[in-house]
Design an enzyme around this catalytic site. Structure first.
Site, PDB file in Angstrom:
ATOM      1  N   CYS A  58       4.044  -4.690   6.537  1.00  0.00           N
ATOM      2  CA  CYS A  58       3.507  -4.510   5.271  1.00  0.00           C
ATOM      3  C   CYS A  58       4.741  -3.746   4.379  1.00  0.00           C
ATOM      4  CB  CYS A  58       2.446  -3.524   5.195  1.00  0.00           C
ATOM      5  SG  CYS A  58       0.889  -4.321   5.684  1.00  0.00           S
ATOM      6  N   HIS A  87       0.950  -1.220   0.098  1.00  0.00           N
ATOM      7  CA  HIS A  87      -0.125   0.062  -0.106  1.00  0.00           C
ATOM      8  C   HIS A  87       1.128   1.354   0.095  1.00  0.00           C
ATOM      9  CE1 HIS A  87       0.902   0.806   4.325  1.00  0.00           C
ATOM     10  NE2 HIS A  87       0.854  -0.421   4.444  1.00  0.00           N
TER      11      HIS A  87
END
Length: 296
Positions: free
Chosen positions: A268, A252
């Protein structure tokens, strides 16, 4: 000509007759023996004695594999939660060769721990409303191995039937040492960007996984761009903050790019908003995603 000279010098008739009769008798005798003689028996060389202990032969590619045992109806279904245990590890989790084919269930398909082994769970057509496509990593007679969703560095074996295949053209590769993400298509590098990765204690998991699907950004800090949820989960689920428990590793963007190239996330992978938008437009679910420490 030599032939002409030989033909003009004929021997007397009585000499020909005298020589021809014995020759005919000898020839007939030899032919008769050849036709009536019994062939000699061939003796095979003595066989070597077997060793005291012998290893079981490895199965050949042509050897049949046991059929799939019927799965019980009460098997768990693989969901967004951590997958059931008992499945085998990925035999080559750091393999960066592109995975060009994906398996897409059309109904609940039983996943086994080995070809002809035990059924442990069902792969459903969707996970959290997203069509499921899992990369194929290996094939054997009547069986196909895929990367297991909601698990790290784990595969499942699926028998034939109840699924179709799709072509996977893309691959995403992340190097932890250099904080670099590279998007490739058909084996050719298309673009590369710097990324932020997991902090100490919450490192971005190594190994092969895949793009599970996309979801809207849960908070404004994600920069207003959709998130790619991966098939991988944190290696230590208890190490992440309580608000992220049960979440998958994601790809992301962020509201700013100040931390690119650093280890600051909860596992992440962060990249720029423009890069994320491009990948969202180009990359399909099921795309292989490999995290390595560093390429050779």
């Amino acid at each position: 000509m030599l032939f002409d000279r030989f033909a003009t010098r004929r021997p007397p008739g009585w000499l020909i007759a005298a020589l021809a009769v014995p020759l005919l008798l000898v020839t007939a005798l030899l032919v008769g023996r050849a036709l009536t003689a019994t062939p000699a028996r061939q003796t095979a060389p003595p066989a070597a004695a077997p060793p005291a202990t012998t290893a079981a032969p490895s199965p050949s590619p042509q050897e049949s594999v046991p059929p799939a045992a019927p799965p019980p109806d009460d098997l768990p279904v693989v969901t967004y939660d951590p997958a059931p245990r008992g499945f085998p590890p990925d035999p080559d989790p750091a393999d960066t060769r592109p995975l060009s084919e994906g398996l897409r269930p059309n109904r609940n398909v039983a996943a086994y721990d080995a070809p002809g082994g035990r059924p442990l769970a069902f792969l459903a057509p969707t996970i959290s409303g997203v069509r499921l496509t899992v990369p194929i990593v290996e094939r054997r007679s009547g069986w196909t191995a895929v990367l297991l969703p909601s698990a790290n560095r784990t595969i499942a074996w699926v028998p034939a039937g109840g699924w179709t295949t799709v072509v996977l053209r893309d691959q995403i590769l992340v190097e932890r040492r250099t904080h670099r993400l590279t998007w490739s298509r058909d084996g050719r590098a298309m673009r590369s960007w710097p990324v932020s990765l997991g902090m100490s204690g919450q490192l971005t998991p190594l190994g092969r996984t895949f793009v599970l699907g996309r979801t809207p950004p849960p908070e404004a800090v994600y920069g207003g761009v959709d998130v790619f949820a991966l098939g991988a989960i944190p290696d230590d689920p208890d190490s992440v903050p309580p608000g992220l428990r049960g979440a998958h590793i994601g790809l992301h963007s962020w509201h700013n790019d100040d931390a690119l190239g650093k280890n600051v996330t909860n596992g992440c992978i962060r990249l720029t908003r423009s890069a994320q938008r491009l990948l969202l437009a180009e990359v399909e679910p099921g795309t292989a995603f490999v995290v390595v420490d560093r390429l050779p």
